[in-house]
Design a protein around this motif. Structure first.
Motif, PDB file in Angstrom:
ATOM      1  N   GLN A 199     -47.034 -15.893 -44.913  1.00 34.73           N
ATOM      2  CA  GLN A 199     -48.416 -16.294 -44.663  1.00 34.73           C
ATOM      3  C   GLN A 199     -48.569 -17.805 -44.690  1.00 34.73           C
ATOM      4  OE1 GLN A 199     -51.043 -13.826 -44.028  1.00 34.73           O
ATOM      5  NE2 GLN A 199     -51.713 -15.756 -43.112  1.00 34.73           N
ATOM      6  N   ALA A 200     -47.870 -18.462 -45.601  1.00 37.37           N
ATOM      7  CA  ALA A 200     -47.967 -19.925 -45.694  1.00 37.37           C
ATOM      8  C   ALA A 200     -47.438 -20.591 -44.430  1.00 37.37           C
ATOM      9  CB  ALA A 200     -47.192 -20.421 -46.914  1.00 37.37           C
ATOM     10  N   ALA A 201     -46.344 -20.076 -43.880  1.00 40.37           N
ATOM     11  CA  ALA A 201     -45.786 -20.658 -42.651  1.00 40.37           C
ATOM     12  C   ALA A 201     -46.750 -20.484 -41.484  1.00 40.37           C
ATOM     13  CB  ALA A 201     -44.437 -20.017 -42.337  1.00 40.37           C
ATOM     14  N   ALA A 205     -48.855 -23.538 -39.516  1.00 39.68           N
ATOM     15  CA  ALA A 205     -48.754 -23.718 -38.067  1.00 39.68           C
ATOM     16  C   ALA A 205     -50.135 -23.707 -37.417  1.00 39.68           C
ATOM     17  CB  ALA A 205     -47.874 -22.625 -37.469  1.00 39.68           C
ATOM     18  N   LEU A 206     -50.967 -22.770 -37.827  1.00 41.99           N
ATOM     19  CA  LEU A 206     -52.302 -22.699 -37.236  1.00 41.99           C
ATOM     20  C   LEU A 206     -53.133 -23.928 -37.598  1.00 41.99           C
ATOM     21  CD1 LEU A 206     -53.092 -18.918 -37.815  1.00 41.99           C
ATOM     22  CD2 LEU A 206     -52.591 -20.041 -35.638  1.00 41.99           C
ATOM     23  N   GLN A 207     -53.052 -24.351 -38.845  1.00 45.40           N
ATOM     24  CA  GLN A 207     -53.814 -25.532 -39.262  1.00 45.40           C
ATOM     25  C   GLN A 207     -53.301 -26.791 -38.587  1.00 45.40           C
ATOM     26  OE1 GLN A 207     -53.398 -25.204 -43.514  1.00 45.40           O
ATOM     27  NE2 GLN A 207     -54.650 -23.349 -43.601  1.00 45.40           N
ATOM     28  N   GLY A 327     -53.214  -1.901 -26.010  1.00 44.40           N
ATOM     29  CA  GLY A 327     -52.786  -2.382 -24.704  1.00 44.40           C
ATOM     30  C   GLY A 327     -52.958  -3.866 -24.465  1.00 44.40           C
ATOM     31  N   HIS A 328     -53.350  -4.638 -25.492  1.00 51.38           N
ATOM     32  CA  HIS A 328     -53.553  -6.073 -25.309  1.00 51.38           C
ATOM     33  C   HIS A 328     -52.219  -6.827 -25.283  1.00 51.38           C
ATOM     34  CE1 HIS A 328     -57.489  -4.700 -26.821  1.00 51.38           C
ATOM     35  NE2 HIS A 328     -57.976  -5.707 -26.116  1.00 51.38           N
ATOM     36  N   PRO A 329     -52.148  -7.929 -24.542  1.00 53.68           N
ATOM     37  CA  PRO A 329     -50.923  -8.734 -24.551  1.00 53.68           C
ATOM     38  C   PRO A 329     -50.761  -9.440 -25.890  1.00 53.68           C
ATOM     39  CG  PRO A 329     -52.638  -9.901 -23.356  1.00 53.68           C
ATOM     40  CD  PRO A 329     -53.195  -8.536 -23.688  1.00 53.68           C
ATOM     41  N   ALA A 330     -49.523  -9.525 -26.361  1.00 51.94           N
ATOM     42  CA  ALA A 330     -49.238 -10.138 -27.661  1.00 51.94           C
ATOM     43  C   ALA A 330     -47.913 -10.875 -27.583  1.00 51.94           C
ATOM     44  CB  ALA A 330     -49.205  -9.082 -28.757  1.00 51.94           C
ATOM     45  N   LEU A 331     -47.877 -12.044 -28.170  1.00 48.32           N
ATOM     46  CA  LEU A 331     -46.708 -12.928 -28.111  1.00 48.32           C
ATOM     47  C   LEU A 331     -46.324 -13.354 -29.513  1.00 48.32           C
ATOM     48  CD1 LEU A 331     -46.307 -15.961 -25.682  1.00 48.32           C
ATOM     49  CD2 LEU A 331     -46.046 -16.287 -28.140  1.00 48.32           C
ATOM     50  N   THR A 332     -45.028 -13.456 -29.775  1.00 48.74           N
ATOM     51  CA  THR A 332     -44.566 -14.025 -31.043  1.00 48.74           C
ATOM     52  C   THR A 332     -43.776 -15.284 -30.769  1.00 48.74           C
ATOM     53  OG1 THR A 332     -43.346 -13.613 -33.103  1.00 48.74           O
ATOM     54  CG2 THR A 332     -42.476 -12.578 -31.121  1.00 48.74           C
ATOM     55  N   LEU A 333     -44.073 -16.320 -31.534  1.00 51.55           N
ATOM     56  CA  LEU A 333     -43.308 -17.563 -31.446  1.00 51.55           C
ATOM     57  C   LEU A 333     -42.684 -17.845 -32.805  1.00 51.55           C
ATOM     58  CD1 LEU A 333     -45.042 -20.253 -32.744  1.00 51.55           C
ATOM     59  CD2 LEU A 333     -46.506 -19.620 -30.842  1.00 51.55           C
ATOM     60  N   PRO A 334     -41.516 -18.493 -32.819  1.00 46.34           N
ATOM     61  CA  PRO A 334     -40.740 -18.591 -34.065  1.00 46.34           C
ATOM     62  C   PRO A 334     -41.175 -19.733 -34.978  1.00 46.34           C
ATOM     63  CG  PRO A 334     -39.482 -19.488 -32.239  1.00 46.34           C
ATOM     64  CD  PRO A 334     -40.749 -18.936 -31.644  1.00 46.34           C
ATOM     65  N   LEU A 335     -41.218 -19.436 -36.263  1.00 48.92           N
ATOM     66  CA  LEU A 335     -41.431 -20.414 -37.322  1.00 48.92           C
ATOM     67  C   LEU A 335     -40.335 -20.219 -38.369  1.00 48.92           C
ATOM     68  CD1 LEU A 335     -45.283 -19.856 -37.845  1.00 48.92           C
ATOM     69  CD2 LEU A 335     -44.218 -21.642 -36.424  1.00 48.92           C
ATOM     70  N   ILE A 336     -40.292 -21.122 -39.358  1.00 41.98           N
ATOM     71  CA  ILE A 336     -39.335 -21.015 -40.459  1.00 41.98           C
ATOM     72  C   ILE A 336     -40.110 -21.017 -41.770  1.00 41.98           C
ATOM     73  CG2 ILE A 336     -37.350 -22.038 -41.641  1.00 41.98           C
ATOM     74  CD1 ILE A 336     -36.623 -21.071 -38.907  1.00 41.98           C
ATOM     75  N   GLY A 337     -39.816 -20.055 -42.632  1.00 43.29           N
ATOM     76  CA  GLY A 337     -40.453 -19.999 -43.935  1.00 43.29           C
ATOM     77  C   GLY A 337     -39.801 -20.920 -44.948  1.00 43.29           C
ATOM     78  N   ALA A 338     -40.395 -21.009 -46.117  1.00 47.15           N
ATOM     79  CA  ALA A 338     -39.908 -21.924 -47.148  1.00 47.15           C
ATOM     80  C   ALA A 338     -38.491 -21.601 -47.602  1.00 47.15           C
ATOM     81  CB  ALA A 338     -40.859 -21.887 -48.349  1.00 47.15           C
ATOM     82  N   SER A 339     -38.077 -20.350 -47.458  1.00 51.17           N
ATOM     83  CA  SER A 339     -36.719 -19.960 -47.843  1.00 51.17           C
ATOM     84  C   SER A 339     -35.704 -20.154 -46.727  1.00 51.17           C
ATOM     85  CB  SER A 339     -36.710 -18.490 -48.299  1.00 51.17           C
ATOM     86  OG  SER A 339     -37.479 -18.333 -49.476  1.00 51.17           O
ATOM     87  N   GLY A 340     -36.131 -20.782 -45.627  1.00 49.02           N
ATOM     88  CA  GLY A 340     -35.225 -21.007 -44.515  1.00 49.02           C
ATOM     89  C   GLY A 340     -34.983 -19.784 -43.659  1.00 49.02           C
ATOM     90  N   PRO A 342     -36.564 -16.592 -40.918  1.00 53.14           N
ATOM     91  CA  PRO A 342     -37.467 -16.577 -39.758  1.00 53.14           C
ATOM     92  C   PRO A 342     -38.804 -15.908 -40.032  1.00 53.14           C
ATOM     93  CG  PRO A 342     -35.788 -14.882 -39.521  1.00 53.14           C
ATOM     94  CD  PRO A 342     -35.416 -15.685 -40.740  1.00 53.14           C
ATOM     95  N   VAL A 343     -39.834 -16.524 -39.459  1.00 53.55           N
ATOM     96  CA  VAL A 343     -41.196 -16.016 -39.500  1.00 53.55           C
ATOM     97  C   VAL A 343     -41.716 -16.023 -38.069  1.00 53.55           C
ATOM     98  CG1 VAL A 343     -43.566 -16.496 -40.256  1.00 53.55           C
ATOM     99  CG2 VAL A 343     -41.654 -16.830 -41.845  1.00 53.55           C
ATOM    100  N   GLY A 344     -42.465 -15.007 -37.700  1.00 50.96           N
ATOM    101  CA  GLY A 344     -43.091 -14.975 -36.382  1.00 50.96           C
ATOM    102  C   GLY A 344     -44.583 -15.191 -36.496  1.00 50.96           C
ATOM    103  N   LEU A 345     -45.127 -16.002 -35.605  1.00 52.41           N
ATOM    104  CA  LEU A 345     -46.572 -16.162 -35.461  1.00 52.41           C
ATOM    105  C   LEU A 345     -46.984 -15.361 -34.233  1.00 52.41           C
ATOM    106  CD1 LEU A 345     -49.417 -17.315 -35.727  1.00 52.41           C
ATOM    107  CD2 LEU A 345     -48.585 -19.438 -34.671  1.00 52.41           C
ATOM    108  N   GLN A 346     -47.817 -14.349 -34.436  1.00 55.75           N
ATOM    109  CA  GLN A 346     -48.254 -13.494 -33.338  1.00 55.75           C
ATOM    110  C   GLN A 346     -49.621 -13.942 -32.831  1.00 55.75           C
ATOM    111  OE1 GLN A 346     -48.467  -8.742 -32.268  1.00 55.75           O
ATOM    112  NE2 GLN A 346     -49.079  -9.337 -34.332  1.00 55.75           N
TER     113      GLN A 346
END
Length: 370
Positions: A199-201, A205-207, A327-340, A342-346
């Motif tokens: 959640q923090a990652a 990113a959003l902020q 049925g809505h379009p949805a995309l994930t882009l990659p982030l990195i969490g504090a532990s190194g 992978p995190v996805g932002l949808q």
């Protein structure tokens, strides 16, 4: 550890592409990484998406492995081999389009094609640290895709960056238009329960994006998640239940298929009511904010050693499957969490607004890179 199940050399001299082994390529069998289909006859014609990729002068260089019969979220496959997660080798590659995500993460192709019935593009993309897109349901042709009949499944691309993801959409969707400008935009942030580092990652990113953020609850997500599984179970049983008679379906998948056979008409009817209600809820939220945002997964990808039982880990799709139902379009882009890890932002957009979705994701990524 298997990523590519078949080497190919088709097409022009443009971008290199790998295709999930649930899409037909003429002259080659479609086996869906299952021993039950190991002796399947060669496909007589290309899937429409394959035709479109070739028409775009792309080079198809291989077919990729997957979670058997595309009926799982981890990517673990005891028969065909589990695709290595190139950037996080101790972690699952995600499913079902595991090989397609891993191929991009390993730099084996400019982009790859997978399918997403309950998160099967977005989950492996998030696990492997790449971009993945589930288009609007019905926007990209499913002709020549296994299963032949589905009310949830979408063909979608993986790429290592936004530009190649957009190029992939231009190749597989002839109707894909120029991206709109998105300098100023309101994003509805959907509150969910996620690992604090995940959640923090996502929050950071959003902020850091500079877009205006507003809380936008979707209280129907839990019901949509459950209803989505009901639909998946019935439709997968209809498509694959007959394969149990071969005795060659892996034990984990066979158990899930047998359980899916018990999906009642009443449960399916209730699921369809939930589909209508949740779709209306998402439409209403997107009328307020053109983009919704949340984590792609509630936690970091599991260690391979923790993910043997697909049924025990299916909750990893809690934030993605609802948008297959709607049925809505949805995309994930990659982030990195504090532990190194992978995190996805949808990000989610209105039906048909796939170009806007890609434009916002690209702009957000550019702003974070400054």
């Amino acid at each position: 550890m298997t990523i590519v199940v078949q080497d190919l050399a088709l097409g022009g001299n443009g971008l290199s592409v790998m295709i999930k082994d649930t899409l037909d390529i003429a002259g080659h069998p479609t086996c869906a990484a299952s021993a039950a289909l190991a002796d399947a006859p060669a496909a007589l014609a290309h899937a429409q998406v394959v035709k479109d990729v070739l028409a775009a002068n792309c080079r198809i260089i291989g077919k990729t492995s997957l979670h058997e019969l595309a009926f799982g979220t981890t990517g673990i496959n005891q028969w065909a081999g589990t695709a290595l997660n190139p950037l996080y080798p101790a972690r699952i590659p995600g499913g079902s389009s595991s090989g397609s995500a891993a191929a991009v993460a390993a730099g084996l192709a400019d982009f790859s094609i997978g399918t997403d019935t309950g998160g099967s593009v977005r989950i492996p993309a998030a696990c492997c640290g790449v971009w993945g897109l589930k288009p609007t349901f019905g926007r990209v042709s499913r002709q020549g895709v296994m299963p032949a009949v589905s009310s949830l499944d979408c063909v979608g691309p993986f790429a290592a960056d936004s530009e190649r993801l957009i190029a992939a959409m231009q190749a597989i969707d002839p109707s894909f238009k120029a991206l709109p400008a998105v300098a100023h935009l309101n994003i509805g942030v959907v509150p969910v329960q996620a690992h604090p580092e995940v959640q923090a990652a996502v929050d950071a990113a959003l902020q850091g994006s500079g877009f205006a953020l507003h809380e936008q609850p979707l209280p129907g997500m839990a019901a949509a998640y459950d209803a989505g599984l009901v639909v998946i179970n019935r439709e997968t049983w209809n498509a694959c239940g007959h394969l149990l008679a071969t005795g060659k379906v892996g034990a984990d998948i066979a158990g899930r298929l047998q359980a899916a056979a018990d999906t009642s008409d009443a449960a399916l009817a209730t699921a369809e009511q939930v589909r209508q209600a949740f779709t209306a809820q998402v439409d209403a939220a997107l009328a307020r904010f053109p983009i919704l945002a949340m984590p792609t997964m509630p936690d970091y990808p599991l260690l391979l050693s923790e993910a043997a039982d697909t049924r025990a880990v299916i909750g990893m799709t809690a934030f993605v499957r609802p948008f297959n139902l709607s049925g809505h379009p949805a995309l994930t882009l990659p982030l990195i969490g504090a532990s190194g890890l992978p995190v996805g932002l949808q990000l989610i957009a209105a039906k048909g607004a796939d170009e806007l979705l890609c434009a916002v994701a690209r702009e957000l990524s550019r702003r974070l890179a400054r």
